[in-house]
Scaffold this motif. Structure first.
Motif, PDB file in Angstrom:
ATOM      1  N   PRO A 133      -2.770  -3.454  22.372  1.00 26.58           N
ATOM      2  CA  PRO A 133      -3.556  -4.619  22.802  1.00 26.58           C
ATOM      3  C   PRO A 133      -5.001  -4.240  23.122  1.00 26.58           C
ATOM      4  O   PRO A 133      -5.257  -3.235  23.784  1.00 26.58           O
ATOM      5  CB  PRO A 133      -2.819  -5.096  24.063  1.00 26.58           C
ATOM      6  N   GLY A 134      -5.935  -5.050  22.644  1.00 26.94           N
ATOM      7  CA  GLY A 134      -7.354  -4.829  22.914  1.00 26.94           C
ATOM      8  C   GLY A 134      -8.013  -3.749  22.094  1.00 26.94           C
ATOM      9  O   GLY A 134      -9.202  -3.449  22.266  1.00 26.94           O
ATOM     10  N   GLU A 135      -7.291  -3.162  21.157  1.00 26.31           N
ATOM     11  CA  GLU A 135      -7.795  -2.052  20.365  1.00 26.31           C
ATOM     12  C   GLU A 135      -8.394  -2.547  19.048  1.00 26.31           C
ATOM     13  O   GLU A 135      -7.993  -3.581  18.520  1.00 26.31           O
ATOM     14  CB  GLU A 135      -6.648  -1.086  20.078  1.00 26.31           C
ATOM     15  N   ILE A 136      -9.373  -1.810  18.523  1.00 26.79           N
ATOM     16  CA  ILE A 136      -9.880  -2.046  17.167  1.00 26.79           C
ATOM     17  C   ILE A 136      -9.385  -0.903  16.292  1.00 26.79           C
ATOM     18  O   ILE A 136      -9.766   0.251  16.481  1.00 26.79           O
ATOM     19  CB  ILE A 136     -11.414  -2.117  17.113  1.00 26.79           C
ATOM     20  N   LEU A 137      -8.519  -1.233  15.343  1.00 29.49           N
ATOM     21  CA  LEU A 137      -8.008  -0.236  14.411  1.00 29.49           C
ATOM     22  C   LEU A 137      -8.734  -0.376  13.086  1.00 29.49           C
ATOM     23  O   LEU A 137      -8.771  -1.459  12.497  1.00 29.49           O
ATOM     24  CB  LEU A 137      -6.507  -0.430  14.189  1.00 29.49           C
ATOM     25  N   GLY A 138      -9.304   0.713  12.617  1.00 27.37           N
ATOM     26  CA  GLY A 138      -9.909   0.735  11.296  1.00 27.37           C
ATOM     27  C   GLY A 138      -8.877   1.106  10.259  1.00 27.37           C
ATOM     28  O   GLY A 138      -8.284   2.188  10.321  1.00 27.37           O
ATOM     29  N   PHE A 139      -8.636   0.196   9.309  1.00 29.40           N
ATOM     30  CA  PHE A 139      -7.679   0.445   8.229  1.00 29.40           C
ATOM     31  C   PHE A 139      -8.491   0.896   7.030  1.00 29.40           C
ATOM     32  O   PHE A 139      -9.090   0.089   6.318  1.00 29.40           O
ATOM     33  CB  PHE A 139      -6.890  -0.827   7.946  1.00 29.40           C
ATOM     34  N   LEU A 140      -8.539   2.197   6.843  1.00 33.14           N
ATOM     35  CA  LEU A 140      -9.504   2.817   5.943  1.00 33.14           C
ATOM     36  C   LEU A 140      -8.820   3.359   4.703  1.00 33.14           C
ATOM     37  O   LEU A 140      -7.776   3.999   4.776  1.00 33.14           O
ATOM     38  CB  LEU A 140     -10.209   3.963   6.686  1.00 33.14           C
ATOM     39  N   GLY A 141      -9.437   3.087   3.546  1.00 32.85           N
ATOM     40  CA  GLY A 141      -8.884   3.621   2.308  1.00 32.85           C
ATOM     41  C   GLY A 141      -9.780   3.280   1.137  1.00 32.85           C
ATOM     42  O   GLY A 141     -10.602   2.368   1.205  1.00 32.85           O
ATOM     43  N   PRO A 142      -9.641   3.999   0.025  1.00 35.44           N
ATOM     44  CA  PRO A 142     -10.427   3.693  -1.176  1.00 35.44           C
ATOM     45  C   PRO A 142      -9.996   2.361  -1.777  1.00 35.44           C
ATOM     46  O   PRO A 142      -8.953   1.805  -1.421  1.00 35.44           O
ATOM     47  CB  PRO A 142     -10.113   4.860  -2.123  1.00 35.44           C
ATOM     48  N   ASN A 143     -10.801   1.836  -2.682  1.00 31.76           N
ATOM     49  CA  ASN A 143     -10.443   0.594  -3.366  1.00 31.76           C
ATOM     50  C   ASN A 143      -9.106   0.761  -4.086  1.00 31.76           C
ATOM     51  O   ASN A 143      -8.870   1.762  -4.763  1.00 31.76           O
ATOM     52  CB  ASN A 143     -11.528   0.207  -4.380  1.00 31.76           C
ATOM     53  N   GLY A 144      -8.245  -0.247  -3.943  1.00 29.21           N
ATOM     54  CA  GLY A 144      -6.948  -0.188  -4.595  1.00 29.21           C
ATOM     55  C   GLY A 144      -5.894   0.590  -3.840  1.00 29.21           C
ATOM     56  O   GLY A 144      -4.805   0.829  -4.364  1.00 29.21           O
ATOM     57  N   ALA A 145      -6.182   0.984  -2.588  1.00 31.13           N
ATOM     58  CA  ALA A 145      -5.235   1.815  -1.837  1.00 31.13           C
ATOM     59  C   ALA A 145      -4.105   1.011  -1.221  1.00 31.13           C
ATOM     60  O   ALA A 145      -3.088   1.572  -0.838  1.00 31.13           O
ATOM     61  CB  ALA A 145      -5.973   2.584  -0.742  1.00 31.13           C
ATOM     62  N   GLY A 146      -4.281  -0.302  -1.083  1.00 33.18           N
ATOM     63  CA  GLY A 146      -3.242  -1.130  -0.482  1.00 33.18           C
ATOM     64  C   GLY A 146      -3.665  -1.808   0.805  1.00 33.18           C
ATOM     65  O   GLY A 146      -2.841  -2.409   1.498  1.00 33.18           O
ATOM     66  N   LYS A 147      -4.948  -1.753   1.136  1.00 37.29           N
ATOM     67  CA  LYS A 147      -5.434  -2.337   2.395  1.00 37.29           C
ATOM     68  C   LYS A 147      -5.228  -3.844   2.426  1.00 37.29           C
ATOM     69  O   LYS A 147      -4.644  -4.394   3.372  1.00 37.29           O
ATOM     70  CB  LYS A 147      -6.930  -2.018   2.582  1.00 37.29           C
ATOM     71  N   THR A 148      -5.708  -4.532   1.400  1.00 34.29           N
ATOM     72  CA  THR A 148      -5.640  -5.987   1.394  1.00 34.29           C
ATOM     73  C   THR A 148      -4.202  -6.476   1.300  1.00 34.29           C
ATOM     74  O   THR A 148      -3.830  -7.472   1.938  1.00 34.29           O
ATOM     75  CB  THR A 148      -6.486  -6.552   0.233  1.00 34.29           C
ATOM     76  N   THR A 149      -3.367  -5.783   0.544  1.00 34.20           N
ATOM     77  CA  THR A 149      -1.960  -6.158   0.473  1.00 34.20           C
ATOM     78  C   THR A 149      -1.328  -6.112   1.866  1.00 34.20           C
ATOM     79  O   THR A 149      -0.599  -7.030   2.267  1.00 34.20           O
ATOM     80  CB  THR A 149      -1.195  -5.208  -0.469  1.00 34.20           C
ATOM     81  N   THR A 150      -1.617  -5.062   2.621  1.00 33.11           N
ATOM     82  CA  THR A 150      -1.069  -4.945   3.977  1.00 33.11           C
ATOM     83  C   THR A 150      -1.586  -6.064   4.872  1.00 33.11           C
ATOM     84  O   THR A 150      -0.817  -6.674   5.640  1.00 33.11           O
ATOM     85  CB  THR A 150      -1.437  -3.579   4.584  1.00 33.11           C
ATOM     86  N   MET A 151      -2.882  -6.369   4.780  1.00 30.58           N
ATOM     87  CA  MET A 151      -3.458  -7.431   5.599  1.00 30.58           C
ATOM     88  C   MET A 151      -2.821  -8.783   5.271  1.00 30.58           C
ATOM     89  O   MET A 151      -2.555  -9.595   6.156  1.00 30.58           O
ATOM     90  CB  MET A 151      -4.969  -7.520   5.369  1.00 30.58           C
ATOM     91  N   ARG A 152      -2.572  -9.024   4.001  1.00 33.89           N
ATOM     92  CA  ARG A 152      -1.993 -10.302   3.588  1.00 33.89           C
ATOM     93  C   ARG A 152      -0.544 -10.444   4.038  1.00 33.89           C
ATOM     94  O   ARG A 152      -0.090 -11.538   4.362  1.00 33.89           O
ATOM     95  CB  ARG A 152      -2.107 -10.448   2.071  1.00 33.89           C
ATOM     96  N   ILE A 153       0.168  -9.333   4.069  1.00 30.06           N
ATOM     97  CA  ILE A 153       1.531  -9.388   4.593  1.00 30.06           C
ATOM     98  C   ILE A 153       1.507  -9.683   6.092  1.00 30.06           C
ATOM     99  O   ILE A 153       2.279 -10.509   6.594  1.00 30.06           O
ATOM    100  CB  ILE A 153       2.275  -8.068   4.303  1.00 30.06           C
ATOM    101  N   LEU A 154       0.615  -9.037   6.819  1.00 28.44           N
ATOM    102  CA  LEU A 154       0.519  -9.260   8.267  1.00 28.44           C
ATOM    103  C   LEU A 154       0.138 -10.700   8.590  1.00 28.44           C
ATOM    104  O   LEU A 154       0.586 -11.252   9.602  1.00 28.44           O
ATOM    105  CB  LEU A 154      -0.517  -8.312   8.877  1.00 28.44           C
ATOM    106  N   SER A 155      -0.685 -11.300   7.743  1.00 29.14           N
ATOM    107  CA  SER A 155      -1.133 -12.666   8.010  1.00 29.14           C
ATOM    108  C   SER A 155      -0.141 -13.720   7.532  1.00 29.14           C
ATOM    109  O   SER A 155      -0.365 -14.919   7.729  1.00 29.14           O
ATOM    110  CB  SER A 155      -2.494 -12.903   7.327  1.00 29.14           C
ATOM    111  N   GLY A 156       0.939 -13.299   6.879  1.00 23.30           N
ATOM    112  CA  GLY A 156       1.919 -14.247   6.372  1.00 23.30           C
ATOM    113  C   GLY A 156       1.582 -14.811   5.008  1.00 23.30           C
ATOM    114  O   GLY A 156       2.279 -15.685   4.501  1.00 23.30           O
ATOM    115  N   TYR A 157       0.523 -14.300   4.375  1.00 16.57           N
ATOM    116  CA  TYR A 157       0.105 -14.798   3.068  1.00 16.57           C
ATOM    117  C   TYR A 157       1.023 -14.299   1.958  1.00 16.57           C
ATOM    118  O   TYR A 157       1.280 -14.997   0.983  1.00 16.57           O
ATOM    119  CB  TYR A 157      -1.342 -14.354   2.813  1.00 16.57           C
ATOM    120  N   LEU A 158       1.507 -13.046   2.113  1.00 14.23           N
ATOM    121  CA  LEU A 158       2.421 -12.463   1.132  1.00 14.23           C
ATOM    122  C   LEU A 158       3.688 -12.009   1.832  1.00 14.23           C
ATOM    123  O   LEU A 158       3.633 -11.529   2.970  1.00 14.23           O
ATOM    124  CB  LEU A 158       1.782 -11.238   0.452  1.00 14.23           C
ATOM    125  N   PRO A 159       4.839 -12.114   1.174  1.00 18.07           N
ATOM    126  CA  PRO A 159       6.062 -11.542   1.746  1.00 18.07           C
ATOM    127  C   PRO A 159       6.159 -10.059   1.391  1.00 18.07           C
ATOM    128  O   PRO A 159       5.712  -9.628   0.321  1.00 18.07           O
ATOM    129  CB  PRO A 159       7.173 -12.337   1.048  1.00 18.07           C
TER     130      PRO A 159
END
Length: 340
Positions: A26-52
């Motif tokens: 709680p209250g933390e800023i986590l940097g999700f760091l990786g090169p393009n195509g590493a899976g960052k956006t896929t993970t974010m979309r799963i967390l937001s409920g956009y993708l299963p």
């Protein structure tokens, strides 16, 4: 506040992410760091409920994303890489619309909108049509829509892409001001973004989280040594023989440069972990009548750690470096959000 365990996503036989596990306090800023195509956006979309997810679990504020999707969505603010704006609406009108669809009570909306406008420095632009705003201000509007319902968790996917240096600084300061009141995940491939904004970093490569810690701890843990750059006059063999006799020296390497006078060399010396060798190196060179013109201590950088972790081979089967785009999955336009 956020718990991700063994999360995986398959597109056919292609693995976008595999066994991703991390947590955010709680209250933390986590940097999700990786090169393009590493899976960052896929993970974010799963967390937001956009993708299963294909397998694994993700919890936000105690609610499982798949089983309690609506409860999770009520508790997150999400800024995708392309802000979801309506260009013909005013800033204030758009935020009012977003507040309504996010379920903010009518009596609370004016205060929530005012707070979002204030925190994002948009008060002077509240009556401006969104299409007339610069990219930097549109990005602020995107962040404002993510926080207008005062969620405990905020997910920001590449929030400074395409901004000029001044706009980047302004958005970074805004994100830092969200810490404490909100838990923030900041997805990025830009190294300064992490070191200047985040309290902790998770590095993802080829769909796997390869390291999680504070930037400082990662540098100490992975590099495990101090380095020195020396400018010395003489032959490399003689310099190497001299310095190898110093206890605690790990490696000695010549550095390529065309800017030095004749007979001078740039040498990189790496010491064992937590070993300070500056005075011993200088003493050894002088005692062997080798002229030392410069000595500079070099600390490991986040860039060095990032390159070390993302250039090594990761044993994940069926991983394509470029994940399928939304266009391939949903039939959208080819260029829309193509970089996952």
């Amino acid at each position: 506040m956020i718990e991700v365990e063994h999360l995986s996503k398959l597109y056919g036989s292609t693995s976008a992410i595999a066994d991703v596990t991390f947590s955010v306090e709680p209250g933390e800023i986590l940097g999700f760091l990786g090169p393009n195509g590493a899976g960052k956006t896929t993970t974010m979309r799963i967390l937001s409920g956009y993708l299963p997810a294909t397998s694994g679990t993700a919890k936000v504020a105690g609610f499982e994303v798949h089983e309690d999707s609506m409860a999770v969505r009520q508790r997150i603010g999400y800024l995708p890489e392309s802000p979801p704006l309506y260009p013909d609406m005013t800033v204030e009108g758009y935020l009012n619309f977003v507040a309504q669809i996010k379920g903010v009570n009518a009596g609370d909306r004016p205060q929530r909108i005012q707070s979002a406008l204030t925190r994002c420095n948009l008060l002077e632009k509240r009556k401006t049509i969104i299409r007339k705003l610069s990219k930097g201000f549109r990005q602020r509007v995107g962040i404002a829509q993510a926080i207008v319902h005062d969620p405990p968790v905020i997910i920001l996917d590449e929030p400074t892409v395409g901004l000029d240096p001044r706009q980047i600084i302004e958005v970074r300061n805004l994100i830092k001001n969200l810490a404490g009141d909100h838990t923030v995940i900041l997805s990025t491939h830009i190294l300064p973004e992490v070191s200047m904004t985040c309290s902790r970093v998770a590095i993802i490569n080829h769909g796997q989280v390869v390291a999680t810690n504070t930037p400082e701890s990662l540098m100490t843990q992975l590099m495990g040594s101090s380095g020195y750059e020396l400018e010395v006059e003489g032959e490399f063999a003689a310099i190497q023989q001299c310095l190898q006799a110093v206890s605690g020296v790990k490696t000695i390497e010549p550095m390529l440069t065309d800017l030095l006078p004749q007979n001078r060399l740039k040498i990189k010396v790496v010491s064992e972990s937590e070993t300070e060798l500056g005075s011993e190196l200088a003493t050894a060179l002088v005692s062997h009548h080798l002229k030392l013109y410069e000595m500079r201590r070099v600390q490991a950088s986040l860039e060095t750690v990032f390159l070390q972790l993302t250039t090594e081979e990761t044993p994940v089967e069926n991983v394509d470096e470029v994940e399928p785009s939304d266009a391939a999955i949903e039939g959208g336009t080819p260029n829309e959000n193509a970089d996952l």
